[in-house]
Design a protein around this motif. Structure first.
Motif, short mmCIF file in Angstrom:
data_model
loop_
_atom_site.label_atom_id
_atom_site.label_comp_id
_atom_site.label_asym_id
_atom_site.label_seq_id
_atom_site.Cartn_x
_atom_site.Cartn_y
_atom_site.Cartn_z
N ILE A 26 41.99 39.02 39.36
CA ILE A 26 40.58 39.39 39.20
C ILE A 26 40.35 40.02 37.83
CG2 ILE A 26 38.77 40.93 40.05
CD1 ILE A 26 39.95 40.46 42.87
N PHE A 27 41.25 40.92 37.42
CA PHE A 27 41.13 41.54 36.09
C PHE A 27 41.27 40.49 34.99
CE2 PHE A 27 41.29 45.56 38.19
CZ PHE A 27 40.80 46.49 37.29
N ASP A 28 42.17 39.52 35.18
CA ASP A 28 42.33 38.45 34.19
C ASP A 28 41.06 37.60 34.09
OD1 ASP A 28 44.92 39.27 33.71
OD2 ASP A 28 45.85 37.67 34.90
N VAL A 29 40.46 37.28 35.22
CA VAL A 29 39.27 36.43 35.24
C VAL A 29 38.06 37.14 34.64
CG1 VAL A 29 37.58 35.32 36.76
CG2 VAL A 29 40.02 35.00 37.18
N TYR A 30 37.82 38.39 35.05
CA TYR A 30 36.57 39.07 34.66
C TYR A 30 36.68 39.95 33.43
CZ TYR A 30 34.79 37.22 38.98
OH TYR A 30 34.41 36.35 39.97
N GLN A 31 37.88 40.21 32.95
CA GLN A 31 38.08 40.98 31.72
C GLN A 31 37.32 42.31 31.75
OE1 GLN A 31 40.23 39.79 29.05
NE2 GLN A 31 40.79 38.63 30.86
N PHE A 32 37.51 43.09 32.81
CA PHE A 32 36.85 44.38 32.94
C PHE A 32 37.26 45.34 31.84
CE2 PHE A 32 37.07 43.03 37.47
CZ PHE A 32 35.71 42.96 37.70
N GLU A 33 36.35 46.24 31.50
CA GLU A 33 36.63 47.34 30.59
C GLU A 33 36.49 48.63 31.37
OE1 GLU A 33 34.32 47.17 26.99
OE2 GLU A 33 34.46 44.98 26.94
N TYR A 34 37.31 49.61 31.04
CA TYR A 34 37.25 50.89 31.74
C TYR A 34 36.16 51.76 31.11
CZ TYR A 34 38.75 55.18 34.02
OH TYR A 34 38.81 56.32 34.77
N PHE A 35 35.19 52.14 31.93
CA PHE A 35 34.11 53.03 31.52
C PHE A 35 34.52 54.43 31.95
CE2 PHE A 35 29.43 54.28 32.28
CZ PHE A 35 29.31 54.76 30.99
N GLU A 36 35.25 55.11 31.06
CA GLU A 36 35.88 56.39 31.40
C GLU A 36 34.87 57.44 31.87
OE1 GLU A 36 38.99 59.63 29.54
OE2 GLU A 36 38.57 57.79 28.45
N LYS A 37 33.73 57.48 31.25
CA LYS A 37 32.72 58.47 31.60
C LYS A 37 32.38 58.43 33.10
CE LYS A 37 28.43 60.18 29.61
NZ LYS A 37 27.36 59.92 28.66
N GLU A 38 32.31 57.22 33.65
CA GLU A 38 31.96 57.06 35.07
C GLU A 38 33.19 56.90 35.96
OE1 GLU A 38 29.26 54.21 37.97
OE2 GLU A 38 29.12 53.95 35.81
#
Length: 156
Positions: free
Chosen positions: A6-18
């Motif tokens: 899933i991470f490979d497919v969607y290329q999520f970024e970590y939004f540290e603030k949230e």
């Protein structure tokens, strides 16, 4: 599908603030008077490993949440009138789970996966998301305003 896939497919970024993994997938080409996109759509994931959840935050615009797949997750809502609501997002409507839910502007919200491996979700905003409409509050102030949610506020 595995979390890694899933991470490979969607290329999520970590939004540290949230505290959440998310990826913006759409901003409309139409602009409002301030020059910002009229609509935006982002996809995100709640999981236990890597840890992902939403800290309490408030938006100045309505936000429409969509459940896409995986395991159910919970949204915690603290409304301006002082009331509190828990909404379970998932595909089993017989258990009261919701496929989509509108969080009204001005509502403090947080979310997390309770059980299972992951929950894939999306959020749509119109007008579009803008960092200037995203707010956090000191947890102590939030707990004074919503004492029944104090333990939850401490945790998230």
């Amino acid at each position: 599908m595995t979390i890694k896939k899933i991470f490979d497919v969607y290329q999520f970024e970590y939004f540290e603030k949230e505290g959440v993994y998310i990826r913006n997938v759409y901003n409309s080409s139409f602009k409002n008077i301030q020059g910002h996109p009229c609509t935006s759509h982002a996809i995100g994931i709640y999981c236990h490993e890597p840890k992902s959840f939403s800290r309490f935050h408030m938006l100045e615009h309505d936000e429409l949440w969509h459940f896409y797949g995986g395991d159910p997750f919970v949204l915690y809502l603290l409304f301006p009138d002082g009331s509190f609501q828990t909404v379970c997002m998932g595909k089993n409507s017989e258990k009261g789970e919701r496929l989509f839910f509108l969080v009204p502007a001005g509502t403090w919200q947080a979310g997390e996966l309770i059980d299972g491996e992951y929950a894939l979700f999306a959020c749509t905003m119109s007008p579009a998301f803008d960092p200037g409409i995203f707010h956090f509050r000191n947890p102590e102030l939030l707990k004074r305003q919503f004492p029944e949610a104090a333990q939850l506020i401490d945790r998230l």
